[in-house]
Design a protein around this motif. Structure first.
Motif, PDB file in Angstrom:
ATOM      1  N   SER A   7       7.981 -10.023  -6.185  1.00  0.00           N
ATOM      2  CA  SER A   7       8.512  -9.645  -7.980  1.00  0.00           C
ATOM      3  C   SER A   7       6.674  -9.077  -8.637  1.00  0.00           C
ATOM      4  O   SER A   7       7.339  -7.812  -8.722  1.00  0.00           O
ATOM      5  CB  SER A   7       8.812 -10.918  -8.604  1.00  0.00           C
ATOM      6  N   ASN A   8       5.680  -9.754  -8.464  1.00  0.00           N
ATOM      7  CA  ASN A   8       4.255  -9.472  -9.520  1.00  0.00           C
ATOM      8  C   ASN A   8       3.702  -8.086  -8.353  1.00  0.00           C
ATOM      9  O   ASN A   8       3.269  -7.007  -8.565  1.00  0.00           O
ATOM     10  CB  ASN A   8       3.442 -10.280  -9.251  1.00  0.00           C
ATOM     11  N   TYR A   9       3.975  -8.119  -6.972  1.00  0.00           N
ATOM     12  CA  TYR A   9       3.876  -7.023  -6.069  1.00  0.00           C
ATOM     13  C   TYR A   9       4.503  -5.846  -5.950  1.00  0.00           C
ATOM     14  O   TYR A   9       3.944  -4.726  -6.671  1.00  0.00           O
ATOM     15  CB  TYR A   9       3.791  -7.757  -5.378  1.00  0.00           C
ATOM     16  N   ASP A  10       5.750  -5.783  -6.416  1.00  0.00           N
ATOM     17  CA  ASP A  10       6.701  -5.014  -6.127  1.00  0.00           C
ATOM     18  C   ASP A  10       6.397  -4.295  -7.603  1.00  0.00           C
ATOM     19  O   ASP A  10       6.736  -3.205  -7.547  1.00  0.00           O
ATOM     20  CB  ASP A  10       8.247  -5.305  -6.503  1.00  0.00           C
ATOM     21  N   ARG A  11       6.201  -5.198  -8.571  1.00  0.00           N
ATOM     22  CA  ARG A  11       6.183  -4.145 -10.001  1.00  0.00           C
ATOM     23  C   ARG A  11       4.626  -3.528 -10.530  1.00  0.00           C
ATOM     24  O   ARG A  11       4.094  -3.544 -10.890  1.00  0.00           O
ATOM     25  CB  ARG A  11       6.493  -4.890 -11.089  1.00  0.00           C
ATOM     26  N   GLY A  12       3.642  -4.274  -9.340  1.00  0.00           N
ATOM     27  CA  GLY A  12       2.100  -4.167  -9.815  1.00  0.00           C
ATOM     28  C   GLY A  12       1.735  -3.507  -8.933  1.00  0.00           C
ATOM     29  O   GLY A  12       1.937  -1.926  -8.761  1.00  0.00           O
ATOM     30  N   SER A  13       0.683  -3.628  -7.873  1.00  0.00           N
ATOM     31  CA  SER A  13      -0.102  -3.024  -6.909  1.00  0.00           C
ATOM     32  C   SER A  13       0.313  -2.099  -6.162  1.00  0.00           C
ATOM     33  O   SER A  13       0.211  -1.161  -5.898  1.00  0.00           O
ATOM     34  CB  SER A  13      -1.044  -3.902  -6.159  1.00  0.00           C
ATOM     35  N   LYS A  14       1.630  -2.826  -5.720  1.00  0.00           N
ATOM     36  CA  LYS A  14       2.844  -1.140  -4.504  1.00  0.00           C
ATOM     37  C   LYS A  14       3.316  -0.476  -5.397  1.00  0.00           C
ATOM     38  O   LYS A  14       3.410   0.738  -5.318  1.00  0.00           O
ATOM     39  CB  LYS A  14       3.957  -2.441  -4.084  1.00  0.00           C
ATOM     40  N   PHE A  15       4.115  -0.885  -6.486  1.00  0.00           N
ATOM     41  CA  PHE A  15       4.280   0.813  -6.954  1.00  0.00           C
ATOM     42  C   PHE A  15       3.500   1.478  -8.400  1.00  0.00           C
ATOM     43  O   PHE A  15       3.668   2.787  -8.409  1.00  0.00           O
ATOM     44  CB  PHE A  15       5.196   0.080  -9.023  1.00  0.00           C
ATOM     45  N   GLU A  16       2.738   0.872  -8.318  1.00  0.00           N
ATOM     46  CA  GLU A  16       0.805   1.889  -8.665  1.00  0.00           C
ATOM     47  C   GLU A  16       0.172   2.778  -7.039  1.00  0.00           C
ATOM     48  O   GLU A  16       0.432   3.832  -7.089  1.00  0.00           O
ATOM     49  CB  GLU A  16      -0.113   1.181  -8.300  1.00  0.00           C
ATOM     50  N   ASN A  17       0.789   2.157  -5.998  1.00  0.00           N
ATOM     51  CA  ASN A  17       0.659   3.166  -4.798  1.00  0.00           C
ATOM     52  C   ASN A  17       1.446   4.229  -4.546  1.00  0.00           C
ATOM     53  O   ASN A  17       1.498   5.114  -4.621  1.00  0.00           O
ATOM     54  CB  ASN A  17       0.643   1.524  -3.833  1.00  0.00           C
ATOM     55  N   TYR A  18       2.746   3.541  -4.794  1.00  0.00           N
ATOM     56  CA  TYR A  18       4.340   4.450  -4.920  1.00  0.00           C
ATOM     57  C   TYR A  18       3.875   4.938  -5.864  1.00  0.00           C
ATOM     58  O   TYR A  18       4.081   6.548  -5.478  1.00  0.00           O
ATOM     59  CB  TYR A  18       5.442   3.533  -5.011  1.00  0.00           C
ATOM     60  N   ARG A  19       3.172   4.947  -6.904  1.00  0.00           N
ATOM     61  CA  ARG A  19       3.218   6.262  -8.224  1.00  0.00           C
ATOM     62  C   ARG A  19       2.749   7.685  -7.939  1.00  0.00           C
ATOM     63  O   ARG A  19       2.428   8.888  -8.017  1.00  0.00           O
ATOM     64  CB  ARG A  19       2.645   5.235  -9.262  1.00  0.00           C
ATOM     65  N   SER A  20       1.860   7.748  -6.192  1.00  0.00           N
ATOM     66  CA  SER A  20       0.605   8.184  -5.987  1.00  0.00           C
ATOM     67  C   SER A  20       1.378   9.821  -5.316  1.00  0.00           C
ATOM     68  O   SER A  20       1.354  10.728  -4.960  1.00  0.00           O
ATOM     69  CB  SER A  20      -0.519   7.608  -4.975  1.00  0.00           C
ATOM     70  N   LEU A  21       2.724   8.894  -4.929  1.00  0.00           N
ATOM     71  CA  LEU A  21       4.090  10.165  -3.864  1.00  0.00           C
ATOM     72  C   LEU A  21       4.077  10.816  -5.088  1.00  0.00           C
ATOM     73  O   LEU A  21       4.230  11.198  -6.212  1.00  0.00           O
ATOM     74  CB  LEU A  21       4.777   9.523  -3.745  1.00  0.00           C
ATOM     75  N   GLU A  22       3.894  12.200  -4.730  1.00  0.00           N
ATOM     76  CA  GLU A  22       4.506  13.733  -5.129  1.00  0.00           C
ATOM     77  C   GLU A  22       5.939  13.842  -5.671  1.00  0.00           C
ATOM     78  O   GLU A  22       6.331  13.847  -6.235  1.00  0.00           O
ATOM     79  CB  GLU A  22       3.482  14.767  -5.152  1.00  0.00           C
ATOM     80  N   SER A  23       6.722  13.403  -4.643  1.00  0.00           N
ATOM     81  CA  SER A  23       7.603  13.333  -4.087  1.00  0.00           C
ATOM     82  C   SER A  23       8.621  12.440  -5.323  1.00  0.00           C
ATOM     83  O   SER A  23      10.220  13.129  -5.272  1.00  0.00           O
ATOM     84  CB  SER A  23       7.734  13.628  -2.741  1.00  0.00           C
ATOM     85  N   LEU A  24       8.151  11.400  -4.991  1.00  0.00           N
ATOM     86  CA  LEU A  24       8.848  10.263  -5.769  1.00  0.00           C
ATOM     87  C   LEU A  24       8.879  10.583  -7.573  1.00  0.00           C
ATOM     88  O   LEU A  24       8.234  11.187  -8.232  1.00  0.00           O
ATOM     89  CB  LEU A  24       7.886   9.009  -5.934  1.00  0.00           C
ATOM     90  N   GLU A  25      10.374  10.237  -7.917  1.00  0.00           N
ATOM     91  CA  GLU A  25      10.899  11.050  -9.537  1.00  0.00           C
ATOM     92  C   GLU A  25      11.392   8.966  -9.889  1.00  0.00           C
ATOM     93  O   GLU A  25      10.836   9.337 -11.538  1.00  0.00           O
ATOM     94  CB  GLU A  25      12.077  11.566  -9.121  1.00  0.00           C
ATOM     95  N   VAL A  73       7.402   3.778   5.143  1.00  0.00           N
ATOM     96  CA  VAL A  73       7.331   4.738   4.337  1.00  0.00           C
ATOM     97  C   VAL A  73       5.322   4.933   4.156  1.00  0.00           C
ATOM     98  O   VAL A  73       4.809   4.254   3.783  1.00  0.00           O
ATOM     99  CB  VAL A  73       7.244   5.125   2.794  1.00  0.00           C
ATOM    100  N   PHE A  74       4.313   6.487   4.733  1.00  0.00           N
ATOM    101  CA  PHE A  74       3.159   7.120   4.095  1.00  0.00           C
ATOM    102  C   PHE A  74       3.557   7.566   2.534  1.00  0.00           C
ATOM    103  O   PHE A  74       3.359   8.054   2.355  1.00  0.00           O
ATOM    104  CB  PHE A  74       2.890   7.538   5.321  1.00  0.00           C
ATOM    105  N   VAL A  75       2.230   7.034   2.109  1.00  0.00           N
ATOM    106  CA  VAL A  75       1.624   7.096   1.063  1.00  0.00           C
ATOM    107  C   VAL A  75       0.002   7.543   0.659  1.00  0.00           C
ATOM    108  O   VAL A  75      -0.946   6.878   0.895  1.00  0.00           O
ATOM    109  CB  VAL A  75       1.776   5.817  -0.628  1.00  0.00           C
ATOM    110  N   ALA A  76       0.124   9.251   1.957  1.00  0.00           N
ATOM    111  CA  ALA A  76      -1.301   9.521   1.718  1.00  0.00           C
ATOM    112  C   ALA A  76      -2.530   9.045   0.918  1.00  0.00           C
ATOM    113  O   ALA A  76      -3.634   8.985   1.676  1.00  0.00           O
ATOM    114  CB  ALA A  76      -0.624  10.777   2.672  1.00  0.00           C
ATOM    115  N   ASP A  77      -1.785   9.605  -0.086  1.00  0.00           N
ATOM    116  CA  ASP A  77      -3.349   9.399  -1.256  1.00  0.00           C
ATOM    117  C   ASP A  77      -4.278   7.824  -1.513  1.00  0.00           C
ATOM    118  O   ASP A  77      -5.170   7.785  -1.791  1.00  0.00           O
ATOM    119  CB  ASP A  77      -3.270   9.841  -3.044  1.00  0.00           C
ATOM    120  N   LYS A  78      -3.312   7.543  -1.194  1.00  0.00           N
ATOM    121  CA  LYS A  78      -3.670   5.775  -0.891  1.00  0.00           C
ATOM    122  C   LYS A  78      -3.827   4.820  -0.328  1.00  0.00           C
ATOM    123  O   LYS A  78      -3.663   4.431   0.260  1.00  0.00           O
ATOM    124  CB  LYS A  78      -2.759   4.747  -1.539  1.00  0.00           C
ATOM    125  N   ASN A  79      -3.275   6.010   0.944  1.00  0.00           N
ATOM    126  CA  ASN A  79      -3.969   5.822   2.867  1.00  0.00           C
ATOM    127  C   ASN A  79      -2.823   4.121   2.842  1.00  0.00           C
ATOM    128  O   ASN A  79      -3.693   3.176   3.527  1.00  0.00           O
ATOM    129  CB  ASN A  79      -5.357   4.900   3.014  1.00  0.00           C
TER     130      ASN A  79
END
Length: 207
Positions: A124-142, A79-85
């Protein structure tokens, strides 16, 4: 995420590496991040993580097939999150409609509606922390679901009408039901954790 090895490369170099090797890596803003925990797990026998991922995939695939729309991809799908490269490999990526890919290689998804991570002690910390922060930049993600591989516990996060993310469910018992509203799929926690009792995962406990 464990034992990150970093070097600066371009997106093109990263994709060329990923398409010619079986060792998966993430990419974040010019840094190649070695996913040692994932690669070790792939080489091992079936684990609790693998079983949970399979249970989730099977349940979601069946419901999408019955509805006749949507697609469910496993961790082989980048998966590519463009806003976060940011390039990464979620455990499950689901689209409500037709998937969109970055190029004709169809190996990099751009528009997941739901992302699911099966977390471990190391992730666990990564999934709930910086990874989720990056994911939230996806416009499609709900929606974003994190399922713990060490105990019966799942968190469901959902984006509201104001485009803010909120924790909407904490499932802690086998009888709990997770409703992925964006794809209208239901996950019974007992089914998510089915057939894992004899698989390797030292910290797994059942409440």
């Amino acid at each position: 995420m464990a034992n990150l090895q970093r070097t600066f490369i371009s997106q093109e170099e990263y994709l060329q590496i990923e398409r010619t090797t079986t060792v998966r890596s993430e990419y974040f803003n010019g840094q190649l991040l070695a996913m040692s925990s994932l690669n070790e797990r792939v080489a091992d026998t079936v684990s609790v993580h693998d079983a949970i991922q399979t249970n989730l995939s099977r349940a979601i695939q069946e419901q999408l097939s019955e509805r006749g729309s949507g697609h469910c991809f496993t961790e082989d799908q980048r998966v590519f999150v463009a806003d976060k490269n940011f390039y990464t490999y979620p455990d499950l990526a689901i689209t409500a409609g037709e998937p969109q890919f970055s190029d004709d290689q169809v190996d990099t998804l751009l528009n997941p509606t739901v992302l699911i991570e099966v977390s471990s002690a190391g992730s666990s910390n990564y999934d709930r922390g910086s990874k989720f922060e990056n994911y939230r930049s996806l416009e499609s993600l709900e929606e974003y679901l994190v399922v713990d591989s060490r105990r019966i516990y799942a968190e469901l996060w959902r984006k509201n009408e104001s485009q803010h993310w909120a924790l909407v469910l904490q499932a802690e018992h086998g009888s709990d039901m997770v409703h992925l509203q964006s794809i209208d799929a239901y996950l019974l926690i007992d089914d998510v954790y089915s057939q894992i009792e004899n698989l390797p995962e030292e910290e797994f406990t059942i409440r």
